[in-house]
Design a protein around this motif. Sequence first.
Motif, mmCIF file in Angstrom:
data_model
loop_
_atom_site.group_PDB
_atom_site.id
_atom_site.type_symbol
_atom_site.label_atom_id
_atom_site.label_comp_id
_atom_site.label_asym_id
_atom_site.label_seq_id
_atom_site.Cartn_x
_atom_site.Cartn_y
_atom_site.Cartn_z
ATOM 1 N N GLY A 109 0.728 -1.357 0.039
ATOM 2 C CA GLY A 109 0.047 0.137 0.079
ATOM 3 C C GLY A 109 0.729 1.454 0.037
ATOM 4 O O GLY A 109 0.287 2.506 -0.221
ATOM 5 N N GLN A 110 2.215 1.274 0.278
ATOM 6 C CA GLN A 110 2.866 2.522 0.174
ATOM 7 C C GLN A 110 3.083 2.778 -0.970
ATOM 8 O O GLN A 110 3.199 2.020 -1.942
ATOM 9 N N LEU A 111 3.252 4.148 -1.255
ATOM 10 C CA LEU A 111 3.745 4.701 -2.466
ATOM 11 C C LEU A 111 5.395 5.159 -2.397
ATOM 12 O O LEU A 111 5.596 5.587 -1.431
ATOM 13 N N VAL A 112 5.732 4.632 -3.309
ATOM 14 C CA VAL A 112 7.474 4.597 -3.339
ATOM 15 C C VAL A 112 7.875 5.417 -4.871
ATOM 16 O O VAL A 112 7.405 4.958 -5.742
ATOM 17 N N GLU A 113 9.058 6.043 -4.736
ATOM 18 C CA GLU A 113 9.505 6.584 -6.272
ATOM 19 C C GLU A 113 10.412 5.273 -6.671
ATOM 20 O O GLU A 113 11.341 4.571 -5.783
ATOM 21 N N VAL A 114 10.242 4.765 -8.066
ATOM 22 C CA VAL A 114 10.971 3.968 -8.537
ATOM 23 C C VAL A 114 11.776 4.464 -9.791
ATOM 24 O O VAL A 114 11.414 5.600 -10.437
ATOM 25 N N GLU A 115 12.838 3.797 -10.175
ATOM 26 C CA GLU A 115 13.534 4.123 -11.434
ATOM 27 C C GLU A 115 13.411 2.918 -12.312
ATOM 28 O O GLU A 115 13.906 1.897 -11.451
ATOM 29 N N TYR A 116 13.154 3.033 -13.315
ATOM 30 C CA TYR A 116 13.274 1.966 -14.266
ATOM 31 C C TYR A 116 13.903 2.239 -15.540
ATOM 32 O O TYR A 116 14.107 3.300 -16.207
ATOM 33 N N ASP A 117 14.269 0.929 -16.482
ATOM 34 C CA ASP A 117 14.967 1.023 -17.700
ATOM 35 C C ASP A 117 13.761 1.095 -18.689
ATOM 36 O O ASP A 117 12.971 0.400 -18.774
ATOM 37 N N ARG A 118 13.886 2.403 -19.114
ATOM 38 C CA ARG A 118 12.766 2.659 -20.375
ATOM 39 C C ARG A 118 12.761 1.579 -21.514
ATOM 40 O O ARG A 118 11.652 1.361 -22.211
ATOM 41 N N THR A 119 13.933 1.164 -22.064
ATOM 42 C CA THR A 119 14.073 -0.025 -22.895
ATOM 43 C C THR A 119 13.475 -1.539 -22.511
ATOM 44 O O THR A 119 13.142 -2.339 -23.052
ATOM 45 N N ASP A 120 13.574 -1.726 -21.098
ATOM 46 C CA ASP A 120 13.375 -2.908 -20.477
ATOM 47 C C ASP A 120 12.579 -2.575 -19.116
ATOM 48 O O ASP A 120 13.250 -2.559 -18.092
ATOM 49 N N PRO A 121 11.220 -2.165 -19.159
ATOM 50 C CA PRO A 121 10.682 -1.754 -17.859
ATOM 51 C C PRO A 121 10.576 -2.889 -16.683
ATOM 52 O O PRO A 121 10.102 -2.603 -15.755
ATOM 53 N N GLU A 122 11.117 -3.996 -17.112
ATOM 54 C CA GLU A 122 11.100 -5.163 -16.013
ATOM 55 C C GLU A 122 12.151 -4.733 -15.062
ATOM 56 O O GLU A 122 12.195 -5.538 -13.903
ATOM 57 N N LEU A 123 13.095 -4.029 -15.440
ATOM 58 C CA LEU A 123 14.265 -3.731 -14.464
ATOM 59 C C LEU A 123 13.876 -2.428 -13.883
ATOM 60 O O LEU A 123 13.748 -1.430 -14.126
ATOM 61 N N VAL A 124 13.341 -2.695 -12.645
ATOM 62 C CA VAL A 124 12.974 -1.407 -11.553
ATOM 63 C C VAL A 124 13.675 -1.563 -10.433
ATOM 64 O O VAL A 124 13.907 -2.573 -9.646
ATOM 65 N N ARG A 125 14.028 -0.301 -9.707
ATOM 66 C CA ARG A 125 14.566 -0.261 -8.458
ATOM 67 C C ARG A 125 13.889 0.699 -7.666
ATOM 68 O O ARG A 125 13.553 1.781 -8.296
ATOM 69 N N VAL A 126 14.393 0.942 -6.376
ATOM 70 C CA VAL A 126 13.800 1.814 -5.470
ATOM 71 C C VAL A 126 14.426 3.033 -5.759
ATOM 72 O O VAL A 126 15.665 3.063 -5.778
#
Length: 198
Positions: A109-126
Amino acid sequence: MTWLRALVRRARARVAPFLADALELIRPAGRRAPEIVVVVGVVVSVLLALVLVAAARNDAHIDAARGDAVAEVLEGGSRPHVYVRFTTVEGAVLTPEKGVFYPRGLEPGQLVEVEYDRTDPELVRVGGRTWTEGLVPVLLGLLVLWAVVGPSAWALARARRRRREAAASAARWRSDRAATRTDEHEDGEPEMAGAVPR
């Protein structure tokens, strides 16, 4: 009660050949136990290092084509797979199958900022977290691993050395005893220690 003993005896008789074969297979490995323990330690160490290398590689991919978003932490995940749902810059709503990298402290339920790879959105980190998050746990794991592997390999090598010394000592004793018996048969009487030949 006697039928139970008979059953156990029959089972033991059937299992004994398999156990003997298993021991024959294991015995050579037992002679190399210190080396095997060290090799296992090295393999686990390499695997832990590869975890950090893979995390750094994923971070490099994210940094090369980074997209930022706000994600909602979803129910049902557990570390290391904490799942998030976020909307990309292009408007696609995604829930990466691998979860989010570096999920420490996230709650459903928490909202958190994430950074992802636009070419491969499966790669996501906090957002703001990198592979260095895993550095301390990996180093602690390596420390514990070698605190166990080092003394274990040393103790196994020492036990093997003692067994070899005992076997060599027993062989010397047997050869000395055989030589003494030969001397007894040749002279007709036992040779006394320290006696001067006539």
